[in-house]
Design an enzyme around this catalytic site. Structure first.
Site, PDB file in Angstrom:
ATOM      1  N   ASP A 263       0.859  -1.171   0.000  1.00  0.00           N
ATOM      2  CA  ASP A 263       0.000   0.000   0.000  1.00  0.00           C
ATOM      3  C   ASP A 263       0.904   1.231   0.000  1.00  0.00           C
ATOM      4  O   ASP A 263       1.871   1.290   0.755  1.00  0.00           O
ATOM      5  CB  ASP A 263      -0.891  -0.015   1.257  1.00  0.00           C
ATOM      6  CG  ASP A 263      -2.010   1.005   1.207  1.00  0.00           C
ATOM      7  OD1 ASP A 263      -1.783   2.144   0.754  1.00  0.00           O
ATOM      8  OD2 ASP A 263      -3.119   0.671   1.659  1.00  0.00           O
TER       9      ASP A 263
ATOM     10  N   GLY B  65     -15.974   1.727   4.920  1.00  0.00           N
ATOM     11  CA  GLY B  65     -14.628   2.280   4.856  1.00  0.00           C
ATOM     12  C   GLY B  65     -13.873   1.977   3.573  1.00  0.00           C
ATOM     13  O   GLY B  65     -12.675   2.235   3.485  1.00  0.00           O
ATOM     14  N   GLN B  66     -14.551   1.456   2.549  1.00  0.00           N
ATOM     15  CA  GLN B  66     -13.876   1.151   1.285  1.00  0.00           C
ATOM     16  C   GLN B  66     -13.536   2.447   0.566  1.00  0.00           C
ATOM     17  O   GLN B  66     -14.406   3.281   0.324  1.00  0.00           O
ATOM     18  CB  GLN B  66     -14.769   0.271   0.412  1.00  0.00           C
ATOM     19  CG  GLN B  66     -14.101  -0.187  -0.871  1.00  0.00           C
ATOM     20  CD  GLN B  66     -14.987  -1.117  -1.701  1.00  0.00           C
ATOM     21  OE1 GLN B  66     -16.194  -1.190  -1.483  1.00  0.00           O
ATOM     22  NE2 GLN B  66     -14.390  -1.807  -2.639  1.00  0.00           N
TER      23      GLN B  66
ATOM     24  N   HIS C 254     -10.446  -5.746  -2.366  1.00  0.00           N
ATOM     25  CA  HIS C 254      -9.054  -5.933  -1.954  1.00  0.00           C
ATOM     26  C   HIS C 254      -8.969  -6.304  -0.483  1.00  0.00           C
ATOM     27  O   HIS C 254      -9.843  -5.961   0.312  1.00  0.00           O
ATOM     28  CB  HIS C 254      -8.204  -4.694  -2.232  1.00  0.00           C
ATOM     29  CG  HIS C 254      -8.680  -3.428  -1.586  1.00  0.00           C
ATOM     30  ND1 HIS C 254      -9.786  -2.726  -2.027  1.00  0.00           N
ATOM     31  CD2 HIS C 254      -8.193  -2.725  -0.541  1.00  0.00           C
ATOM     32  CE1 HIS C 254      -9.949  -1.646  -1.285  1.00  0.00           C
ATOM     33  NE2 HIS C 254      -9.000  -1.624  -0.361  1.00  0.00           N
ATOM     34  N   LEU C 255      -7.922  -7.033  -0.171  1.00  0.00           N
ATOM     35  CA  LEU C 255      -7.613  -7.392   1.208  1.00  0.00           C
ATOM     36  C   LEU C 255      -6.439  -6.551   1.679  1.00  0.00           C
ATOM     37  O   LEU C 255      -5.457  -6.391   0.948  1.00  0.00           O
ATOM     38  CB  LEU C 255      -7.206  -8.866   1.311  1.00  0.00           C
ATOM     39  CG  LEU C 255      -8.172  -9.926   0.819  1.00  0.00           C
ATOM     40  CD1 LEU C 255      -7.516 -11.297   0.902  1.00  0.00           C
ATOM     41  CD2 LEU C 255      -9.453  -9.886   1.626  1.00  0.00           C
ATOM     42  N   HIS C 256      -6.527  -6.039   2.893  1.00  0.00           N
ATOM     43  CA  HIS C 256      -5.384  -5.412   3.545  1.00  0.00           C
ATOM     44  C   HIS C 256      -4.763  -6.490   4.429  1.00  0.00           C
ATOM     45  O   HIS C 256      -5.473  -7.120   5.219  1.00  0.00           O
ATOM     46  CB  HIS C 256      -5.825  -4.261   4.458  1.00  0.00           C
ATOM     47  CG  HIS C 256      -6.424  -3.109   3.731  1.00  0.00           C
ATOM     48  ND1 HIS C 256      -5.718  -1.975   3.444  1.00  0.00           N
ATOM     49  CD2 HIS C 256      -7.674  -2.921   3.237  1.00  0.00           C
ATOM     50  CE1 HIS C 256      -6.506  -1.119   2.807  1.00  0.00           C
ATOM     51  NE2 HIS C 256      -7.703  -1.671   2.673  1.00  0.00           N
TER      52      HIS C 256
END
Length: 151
Positions: free
Chosen positions: A29, A91-92, A98-100
């Protein structure tokens, strides 16, 4: 505006790629909430979890697990978060599933899922009613996701 994650997948935007498969790409990120904060995205543009094909979801998760294993070796964190958000209320920030994957340390400054004490446990009746409602809406195993209703 085009999807930034699709642009990364297409090689049109730079990214620090950690790993990739035929189905998914894992990259750091740009905003490192904690050192080692990785995003795992499907190559195919899918906006939300309720629209992703179950097989593709499994492939994204498998890459997420591999990234988590690498984070464990590289950073030796005492904890780890796998975070996935949907819609503005969830919160997207980028409309691409996607995965954090984040290595965590006590006091690292990231928010907790529950900022205060957890609520009291719900009654069995309330929980059973919620479970029944969900069972009625559950698609069969292997079924394609239902179209997402628009608010």
């Amino acid at each position: 505006m085009t999807c930034p994650f699709c642009a990364i997948v297409a090689g049109e935007l730079e990214a620090s790629v950690v790993a990739q498969t035929d189905a998914a790409v894992a990259f750091l990120d740009q905003r490192q909430a904690v050192p080692g904060h990785v995003l795992v995205v499907p190559r195919l543009h899918v906006e939300h979890i309720d629209a992703i094909d179950p097989v593709l979801a499994g492939e994204v998760m498998q890459l997420g697990v591999r990234v988590a294993q690498a984070l464990r070796v590289a950073f030796d964190p005492p904890g780890l978060n796998l975070w996935q958000s949907n819609g503005a209320a969830g919160g997207q920030e980028v409309a691409h599933f996607h995965l954090h994957v984040q290595p965590r340390r006590v006091g690292d400054g990231l928010l907790r899922v529950y900022p205060h004490a957890l609520p009291a446990p719900a009654s069995r009746e309330v929980l059973d009613d919620l479970a029944a409602r969900l069972r009625l809406s559950l698609p069969p195993d292997g079924a394609s996701p239902a179209p997402r209703s628009q608010p």
